[in-house]
Design an enzyme around this catalytic site. Sequence first.
Site, PDB file in Angstrom:
ATOM      1  CG  HIS A   1      -6.627  -1.028   4.478  1.00  0.00           C
ATOM      2  ND1 HIS A   1      -6.335   0.316   4.478  1.00  0.00           N
ATOM      3  CD2 HIS A   1      -5.578  -1.627   5.111  1.00  0.00           C
ATOM      4  CE1 HIS A   1      -5.154   0.509   5.072  1.00  0.00           C
ATOM      5  NE2 HIS A   1      -4.684  -0.659   5.478  1.00  0.00           N
TER       6      HIS A   1
ATOM      7  CG  HIS B   1      -1.768  -4.366   3.737  1.00  0.00           C
ATOM      8  ND1 HIS B   1      -0.719  -3.472   3.637  1.00  0.00           N
ATOM      9  CD2 HIS B   1      -2.629  -3.826   4.618  1.00  0.00           C
ATOM     10  CE1 HIS B   1      -0.962  -2.435   4.435  1.00  0.00           C
ATOM     11  NE2 HIS B   1      -2.120  -2.620   5.028  1.00  0.00           N
TER      12      HIS B   1
HETATM   13 ZN    ZN Z   1      -2.893  -1.266   6.348  1.00  0.00          ZN
END
Ligand code: ZN
Length: 191
Positions: A144, A148
């Site tokens: 995750h 980004h």
């Molecule tokens: Zn996040």
Amino acid sequence: MAILKIATLGHPVLRKVARPVTLEELRSSETQRFIDDLVETMFDANGAGIAANQVYEPIRICVICVKDNPRYPYKPNVPLTILVNPELEPLTDETFDNYEGCLSVPNLRGVAPRFAHVRLRARDREGKPLDYEVKGLTAGTFQHELDHLDGKLFVDRVKDTTTLSTWQDFERYHMTAWVERAKAIVAEYGS
Ligand code: ZN
């Protein structure tokens, strides 16, 4: 130290690929102070992790820490980890469904498939090389955060949009089943 403002879904900074940090830049007092602020911002917001571009700084640095997290009570603890120029390599095709949330996507959760076993290479905040493997829910957290830095958000990974839920409705309708599932994932992969 300072708590930084967090960019939310729709802000272009979240969609740009962040640039690598040079070792000289990393060792500067400015970047070191920025890392301290990023860590403080993550703790203040009860995040499990945060990437530099989430606070409007488009550089390849992210931080992760899980310690009895109230937003994610089922997540195994992860010591404070600072990753500079991280790279991730899946070590299996096997994926698991991870119920995710994000400080940049207020009040929304959803299921994203994540690789169950990955190799991570990065530098720490002093520039020393890191090379280790991560599995299960913790691997999901790392994927995750690294997403980004490539301008990707968990909502891009959600395959079944019927899993999208506000936090309140997640707690009301999905939390119990997910906590059971999360326990099974931790039992299978060790984290
Ligand atoms: Zn996040």
